[in-house]
Design a protein around this motif. Structure first.
Motif, mmCIF file in Angstrom:
data_model
loop_
_atom_site.group_PDB
_atom_site.id
_atom_site.type_symbol
_atom_site.label_atom_id
_atom_site.label_comp_id
_atom_site.label_asym_id
_atom_site.label_seq_id
_atom_site.Cartn_x
_atom_site.Cartn_y
_atom_site.Cartn_z
ATOM 1 N N THR A 526 0.873 -1.165 0.000
ATOM 2 C CA THR A 526 0.000 0.000 0.000
ATOM 3 C C THR A 526 0.910 1.214 0.000
ATOM 4 O OG1 THR A 526 -1.766 1.189 1.173
ATOM 5 C CG2 THR A 526 -0.184 -0.025 2.522
ATOM 6 N N VAL A 543 0.059 8.673 -8.824
ATOM 7 C CA VAL A 543 -0.726 7.434 -8.741
ATOM 8 C C VAL A 543 -0.282 6.470 -9.846
ATOM 9 C CG1 VAL A 543 -3.026 6.424 -8.964
ATOM 10 C CG2 VAL A 543 -2.712 8.531 -7.650
ATOM 11 N N ARG A 557 -2.997 -1.811 -2.680
ATOM 12 C CA ARG A 557 -3.850 -0.674 -2.325
ATOM 13 C C ARG A 557 -3.082 0.641 -2.443
ATOM 14 N NH1 ARG A 557 -4.998 -3.787 2.920
ATOM 15 N NH2 ARG A 557 -4.024 -1.989 3.908
ATOM 16 N N ILE A 558 -3.836 1.715 -2.611
ATOM 17 C CA ILE A 558 -3.266 3.058 -2.542
ATOM 18 C C ILE A 558 -4.063 3.851 -1.511
ATOM 19 C CG2 ILE A 558 -2.251 3.153 -4.834
ATOM 20 C CD1 ILE A 558 -4.700 4.510 -5.869
ATOM 21 N N ALA A 561 -5.471 8.948 -2.441
ATOM 22 C CA ALA A 561 -5.713 9.112 -3.884
ATOM 23 C C ALA A 561 -6.718 10.220 -4.175
ATOM 24 C CB ALA A 561 -6.182 7.793 -4.504
ATOM 25 N N ILE A 726 -8.653 1.439 -3.193
ATOM 26 C CA ILE A 726 -8.391 2.779 -2.664
ATOM 27 C C ILE A 726 -8.810 2.829 -1.199
ATOM 28 C CG2 ILE A 726 -8.920 5.236 -2.823
ATOM 29 C CD1 ILE A 726 -9.343 4.942 -5.761
ATOM 30 N N GLU A 727 -7.868 3.182 -0.334
ATOM 31 C CA GLU A 727 -8.162 3.368 1.085
ATOM 32 C C GLU A 727 -8.601 4.813 1.291
ATOM 33 O OE1 GLU A 727 -4.243 0.645 2.182
ATOM 34 O OE2 GLU A 727 -4.308 2.808 2.561
ATOM 35 N N THR A 728 -9.856 5.016 1.647
ATOM 36 C CA THR A 728 -10.313 6.368 1.944
ATOM 37 C C THR A 728 -10.323 6.583 3.455
ATOM 38 O OG1 THR A 728 -12.692 5.927 2.149
ATOM 39 C CG2 THR A 728 -11.814 6.250 -0.078
ATOM 40 N N PHE A 750 -15.627 7.192 -6.608
ATOM 41 C CA PHE A 750 -14.903 5.927 -6.795
ATOM 42 C C PHE A 750 -15.866 4.747 -6.846
ATOM 43 C CE2 PHE A 750 -11.270 7.992 -4.176
ATOM 44 C CZ PHE A 750 -10.885 8.742 -5.276
ATOM 45 N N VAL A 764 -13.149 -0.051 -2.568
ATOM 46 C CA VAL A 764 -12.771 1.038 -1.675
ATOM 47 C C VAL A 764 -12.973 0.588 -0.233
ATOM 48 C CG1 VAL A 764 -13.277 2.910 -3.290
ATOM 49 C CG2 VAL A 764 -15.089 2.019 -1.819
#
Length: 841
Positions: A526, A543, A557-558, A561, A726-728, A750, A764
């Motif tokens: 990540t 990204v 994971r990111i 973003a 995507i980690e929010t 997203f 997400v």
């Protein structure tokens, strides 16, 4: 309700400490009501000055009057009644029922959040609780509710009480950062090391700019000593220890008149606190953190709840407000001292909880660096024990009482071993365990590398040479201990992360080290990216480079973003279509935009293409690239090489160099020499580096936003197809990013709420990030998004989303959070271990 909320905020959050101190020392020119009204005039511009001037009558005659207890303008001054503002507000937003923990009315959650974030929850809860218990003749002895109150929406709670996963949590900032610092200040006043910005400046954040710019006021640590003195005095009165208390109101007034007297009074204050601490409840590792946690209250039963840490301060406030409503122990006569205490507490809190209105990652870093500023003493043994408590608190409050909770705690490589040794199951107080052996929350660790600024010194070193050297050392330590870290009783190391300010520290720096770890069994990646950027293109490029350079695959994971979710049209319009940006970054952005658009079959507008061509010609000349090649295609190919290992002489010997020569160009060795020379010039030319950091301002054409939006969408589609998660982090993103309300969060872009209306259905997750700094919890993050959606309206005023739609949406996101958490993929040598792929979603 919003008007009374702004009034409380003006009183506790914005009111100058000095003026309150002057009032207490009998300065007749100080009119508390007049100052408060003046503050509100500037806070709530929806009302005219005439409207606000009338507010003083409402405050005096309505909000600060309580007929049940005979408190009115006829019986006492406004200053001694103004604390009733809290009960007037809280009775509309809180639910109280018998001895149950208080909860927030779900429909008032956003209003509650707006104020409680600024001033803290306990200041709003305890006055109402004391009033309620006094009327109902209830004797409350336990104050063990969560740091962040829960709400009363049963249907939503039923969803959030199932399995949850927090996959983006920095463990060092997951504790109650302010509360632990405050307890140290109240129980060890004046004892410190001279380090940390809290001690060397009066206010680092944005509170009271006039005082911040003036030298004629007390530093904030001095006010903390005064608060500790007031607390001890009022505690002695409500516990009926006044005869043994050497602190008097006169002494407090003397401290307010002379800075020298503040530390002189410590000769009386510290022995008194030491006496109080004799009866304090010890933690399981033998320290006393708050004299107001009286051991005599827990003779037969010591709760295993981590929230017992808060019991003392809550008990102090509760007992004092009970005395206030009962008109005992001189509480009403000393109400101005309690008000001073609360104002000081809010000012100190502003240094640790991110509440200011500034945006960007640099503002967050100020808070992040401050999180342990008071946690340094000369007592090493005490310090070690205290830090273990904060770690236990962070883990236990994240898990709560849930049996199925998954926490991925991010720790720096140097702290992995010590964190694994800590006993997070043991209760903070008492001999019992908070987590029993049959309780099975999953707690794993993510090695958390820190980004850093480039300090290239000369032509003989490459960009980020010092950071690369540190990363190499840290990664080798992890690789050499991967077997140890992946087995045993402690939390297992499960993946890699890198975080910190990404401006000037691109993914290319970390890429070869992450790929190297992948070959040694650590395949879960990540990466914090696209959170802070000069320009939307800058964030999008970061990204894209993360995915490419680090060899991302499905399940990786990111973090954050935000560049993928910001509206390009709003972004450029707000800046009047100007960009302020370093020259090297601008050059890279424009070249990347052109070739990324082409690879995704996007036709850029002629104005954008002209801008790219003109700026490439100018910037490549200024930075020295044109002396090697003036061909943009050559430059773009050299950009693709940046994720390679720079120094071939230091390539690891145990695997082939092809994994470090990552780009197709270098692995095939077919590129012209000039491409390699451009790559070397970028990495090693000190002149290029220095000139590239110089800032330029350019105006982009109106069509630029349209082109950026198309490329942004193409990247989103690519990530969705690849299965990248995507980690929010809603509150963190709100405080750092470029949007103002929870319903504007990019998670709804997203992954659409209504599949018929939306475009994307990406994987997400919702997480807490630094829950102590942002004062939140995982359930709170979900709930804030839920109430924001419930408040949304269509153009005709009807509800935009039904409760069922909101609940189904959150169920999906909960599910995605659970399936996207990292599983252990490392297989120890010589052992047969069943392989569980992270891709088995």
């Amino acid at each position: 309700m919003d008007l009374i909320r702004n009034t409380i905020e003006g009183l506790l959050y914005d009111f100058p400490i000095e003026l309150m101190g002057n009032y207490i020392t009998k300065d007749d020119s100080i009119d508390i009501n007049e100052i408060l009204i003046d503050i509100i005039k500037r806070k709530d511009v929806s009302f005219t000055q005439t409207d606000i001037s009338l507010l003083s009558e409402v405050i005096n005659d309505t909000w600060c009057t309580d007929a049940e207890f005979g408190i009115s303008p006829e019986t006492s001054s406004l200053t001694n009644r103004i604390l009733l503002l809290m009960t007037e507000f809280s009775k509309h937003v809180l639910n109280l029922a018998g001895l149950h923990n208080p909860t927030v009315r779900f429909n008032e959650l956003l209003r509650w959040r707006t104020l409680s974030l600024k001033v803290g929850e306990d200041i709003l809860v305890l006055p109402l609780l004391a009033r309620y218990d006094t009327l109902c003749r209830i004797k409350r002895k336990r104050f063990l509710w969560p740091m962040v109150l829960e709400h009363d929406n049963l249907r939503l709670n039923a969803i959030l009480d199932e399995e949850l996963s927090d996959t983006h949590s920095h463990i060092n900032a997951a504790t109650d950062v302010f509360e632990f610092n405050w307890l140290r200040l109240m129980n060890m006043p004046g004892r410190k090391k001279d380090k940390g910005t809290f001690w060397i400046s009066s206010a680092k954040k944005d509170y009271d700019l006039i005082s911040r710019a003036s030298n004629n006021h007390y530093p904030l640590p001095c006010w903390a000593v005064i608060a500790a003195t007031v607390r001890a005095m009022l505690w002695a009165s409500v516990t009926e220890n006044e005869d043994a208390c050497p602190i008097t109101r006169v002494m407090v007034e003397e401290m307010l008149e002379s800075e020298d007297s503040i530390y002189n009074k410590l000769e009386s204050l510290n022995p008194l606190i030491a006496t109080f601490l004799e009866n304090a409840l010890e933690t399981s590792n033998g320290i006393k953190i708050d004299y107001a946690i009286d051991a005599r209250d827990f003779i037969s039963d010591v709760p295993s709840s981590p929230y017992l840490v808060h019991h003392g301060e809550r008990n102090f406030l509760y007992q004092w407000f009970k005395s206030f409503f009962d008109n005992e122990h001189g509480a009403r006569e000393n109400a101005d001292l309690m008000l001073l205490y609360l104002i000081i507490k809010c000012k100190v809190r502003r240094e640790f909880v991110q509440t200011n209105n500034l945006r960007g990652f640099v503002n967050f870093q100020d808070y992040d660096h401050e999180k342990v500023s008071t946690l340094d003493t000369e007592e090493e043994k005490w310090e070690k024990a205290f830090r273990e408590i904060t770690y236990r608190y962070a883990v236990q409050t994240s898990c709560g009482d849930k049996k199925r909770f998954n926490l991925e705690a991010r720790v720096t490589p140097n702290n992995i071993r010590s964190v694994r040794k800590m006993n997070y199951r043991q209760a903070i107080f008492g001999d019992s365990d908070f987590l029993q052996r049959n309780d099975n929350p999953s707690i794993t660790l993510i090695a958390h590398f820190i980004k850093g600024v480039d300090k290239q010194k000369n032509e003989f070193t490459c960009r980020h040479a010092d950071l690369r050297k540190t990363l190499k050392k840290q990664m080798n330590q992890i690789i050499n201990r991967i077997g140890e870290y992946s087995m045993g009783n402690g939390p297992h190391l499960i993946g890699l992360d890198a975080a910190g300010s990404e401006l000037g520290c691109p993914p290319e720096v970390f890429a070869p080290f992450f790929r190297y770890a992948k070959l040694h069994g650590l395949t879960n990646f990540t990466y914090h990216v696209g959170e802070d950027f000069y320009d939307v293109v800058d964030g999008l490029r970061a990204v894209d480079e993360t995915i490419h350079f680090m060899n991302y695959s499905a399940g990786c994971r990111i973090g954050h973003a935000l560049a993928l979710g910001v509206n390009p049209f709003d972004f450029y319009e707000e800046r009047h279509h100007y960009i302020i940006i370093p020259k090297q970054t601008l050059l890279d952005n424009l070249v990347w935009l052109k070739y990324t658009a082409a690879s995704n079959n996007i036709s850029l507008n002629p104005e954008t293409l002209l801008l790219i061509d003109c700026q490439f010609s100018i910037l490549s000349s200024e930075l020295g690239y044109s002396t090697i090649s003036s061909d943009m295609n050559d430059y773009q190919q050299s950009m693709n090489m940046r994720g390679d290992w720079i120094d071939n002489s230091e390539e690891p010997k145990d695997i082939g160099g092809c994994y470090f020569k990552w780009s197709p160009i270098t692995s095939a060795a077919v590129a012209p020499q000039r491409v390699f020379n451009l790559w070397k010039h970028y990495n090693h030319s000190e002149c290029c580096n220095r000139n590239g950091k110089k800032v330029t301002v350019i105006q982009v054409p109106l069509s630029f936003a349209t082109d950026v939006a198309k490329v942004q969408e193409s990247i989103l589609w690519n990530l969705e197809k690849q299965g990248i998660v995507i980690e929010t982090n809603p509150t963190s993103n709100l405080r750092i990013g470029r949007f103002n309300r929870y319903d504007q969060h990019p998670i709804f872009h997203f992954h659409s709420i209504d599949e018929k209306e939306g475009n994307h259905s990406m994987l997400v997750s919702i997480n807490t990030d630094d829950k102590g700094i942002f004062y939140t919890s995982l359930k709170n993050e979900f709930s804030l998004l839920a109430i924001a959606l419930r408040k949304e309206r269509n153009a005709d005023g009807t509800l935009k989303w039904s409760d069922l739609q909101i609940e189904n949406y959150l169920k999906r996101i909960v599910h995605y959070g659970n399936i996207s958490r990292f599983r252990q993929t490392y297989i120890p040598s010589g052992e047969e271990v069943e392989f569980e792929s992270v891709h088995n979603h």
